[in-house]
Scaffold this motif. Structure first.
Motif, short mmCIF file in Angstrom:
data_model
loop_
_atom_site.label_atom_id
_atom_site.label_comp_id
_atom_site.label_asym_id
_atom_site.label_seq_id
_atom_site.Cartn_x
_atom_site.Cartn_y
_atom_site.Cartn_z
N ALA A 1 0.82 -1.21 0.00
CA ALA A 1 0.00 0.00 0.00
C ALA A 1 0.86 1.26 0.00
O ALA A 1 0.57 2.22 -0.71
N ARG A 2 1.93 1.24 0.77
CA ARG A 2 2.79 2.42 0.88
C ARG A 2 3.47 2.74 -0.44
O ARG A 2 3.62 3.90 -0.81
N GLY A 3 3.85 1.72 -1.18
CA GLY A 3 4.54 1.94 -2.44
C GLY A 3 3.61 2.17 -3.62
O GLY A 3 4.07 2.42 -4.73
N GLY A 4 2.30 2.07 -3.39
CA GLY A 4 1.36 2.24 -4.48
C GLY A 4 1.42 1.10 -5.49
O GLY A 4 1.06 1.26 -6.66
N ALA A 5 1.85 -0.06 -5.04
CA ALA A 5 2.03 -1.20 -5.94
C ALA A 5 0.72 -1.95 -6.14
O ALA A 5 -0.24 -1.80 -5.38
N THR B 1 -1.63 -5.10 -5.77
CA THR B 1 -1.72 -6.02 -4.64
C THR B 1 -2.67 -7.17 -4.97
O THR B 1 -3.46 -7.11 -5.90
N MET C 1 9.40 -2.88 -7.68
CA MET C 1 9.11 -1.48 -7.41
C MET C 1 10.42 -0.69 -7.35
O MET C 1 11.46 -1.23 -6.95
N THR D 1 6.13 0.37 -14.23
CA THR D 1 6.46 1.48 -13.33
C THR D 1 6.74 2.67 -14.24
O THR D 1 6.93 2.52 -15.45
#
Length: 272
Positions: free
Chosen positions: A83-87, A89, A154, A224
């Motif tokens: 969630a923090r990296g906007g990846a 999931t 990422m 990315t």
């Protein structure tokens, strides 16, 4: 424990009628078949970020060490990391317990960074040790222009990872030697039924090529900002396994280009 080992000949002959190949607008590209015939090469040895194609190596390392029935408990760190990296999931939640088999689908179909984090944490043990295993495996496979910095692809602030189209094709050929890997990456949808250990999950493959053409084996999409849209793909054509790589392409175009490249390879293989 399962072991994935295959000796593969890659790129031992000259490009087959390269001038007749479809136009490829991706920055880097490479197509090779199981007989070693190169059907396309474009900046194929240029070192670039490859986004979630990194997860192919993650799966490869896990398959060499894990039992598919092994169970891993998802932590808050796994969830927060993605969630923090906007990846992308797999929608995992803290406290869920899933098998390695299920997590491989969560890793490869929706490209879950949460699944990647959980697998790397468990089979390092610890993410640093797991990345070291990824890099040592790359060296053992002769992927001399590949360096991993995490298990999901990422971007990292410094000392970023990289690979090449050639190295990614070689890795795919090795990974596809595993029937489990082929089954996972060739699945369009995978459902996990709800149990006392975990929620229900439905994961859909981000690889649209599976629905566009016959005989497609997989393998992995990636994106990315730094890498652009990437696609590692494979299919059976003319009695051979054809593997292709498109790095830094446009989103939808990568799938249509891959379809044309598979057709081109088949024409070269069959002489038709």
């Amino acid at each position: 424990m399962s072991s994935v080992v295959l000796a593969v000949v890659v790129g031992v002959s000259s490009p087959a009628a390269a001038a007749e190949a479809p136009t490829v607008k991706a920055t880097s590209a490479y197509v090779v078949d199981s007989a070693g015939t190169i059907h396309l090469g474009k900046r194929e040895t240029r070192r670039v970020p490859v986004a979630s194609l990194v997860k192919v190596m993650t799966a490869y390392v896990v398959l060499r060490e894990a039992h598919l029935s092994d169970t891993i408990t998802i932590t808050a760190t796994d969830v927060k990391y993605a969630a923090r990296g906007g990846a992308a999931t797999a929608g995992l939640k803290k406290g869920e317990r899933l098998t390695v088999r299920d997590l491989l689908y969560g890793l490869m179909l929706p490209s879950g960074a949460d699944a990647a984090n959980a697998l790397a944490r468990h089979y390092g043990p610890g993410k640093t040790a797991f990345v070291a295993k990824m890099n040592s495996t790359a060296r053992a496979l002769g992927l001399t222009d590949t360096r991993y910095t995490n298990a999901d692809g990422m971007p990292t602030p410094a000392n970023g990872g990289y690979s090449t189209a050639v190295d990614q094709a070689r890795l795919a050929q090795q990974a596809l030697a595993s029937s489990t890997f082929r089954t996972v990456v060739g699945k369009e949808t995978y459902k996990v039924a709800k149990t006392s250990l975990h929620r229900a999950h439905t994961w859909r493959n981000s690889n649209k090529l599976l629905a566009r053409a016959d005989g497609v084996l997989g393998v992995k999409t990636g994106y990315t900002n730094a890498a652009g849209y990437c696609l590692l793909f494979a299919g059976e054509r003319g009695g051979r396994q054809v593997v292709g790589v498109l790095l830094n392409d446009a989103n939808e175009r990568r799938f249509s280009t891959a379809e044309r490249l598979l057709d081109h390879a088949e024409e070269q293989i069959t002489g038709g």
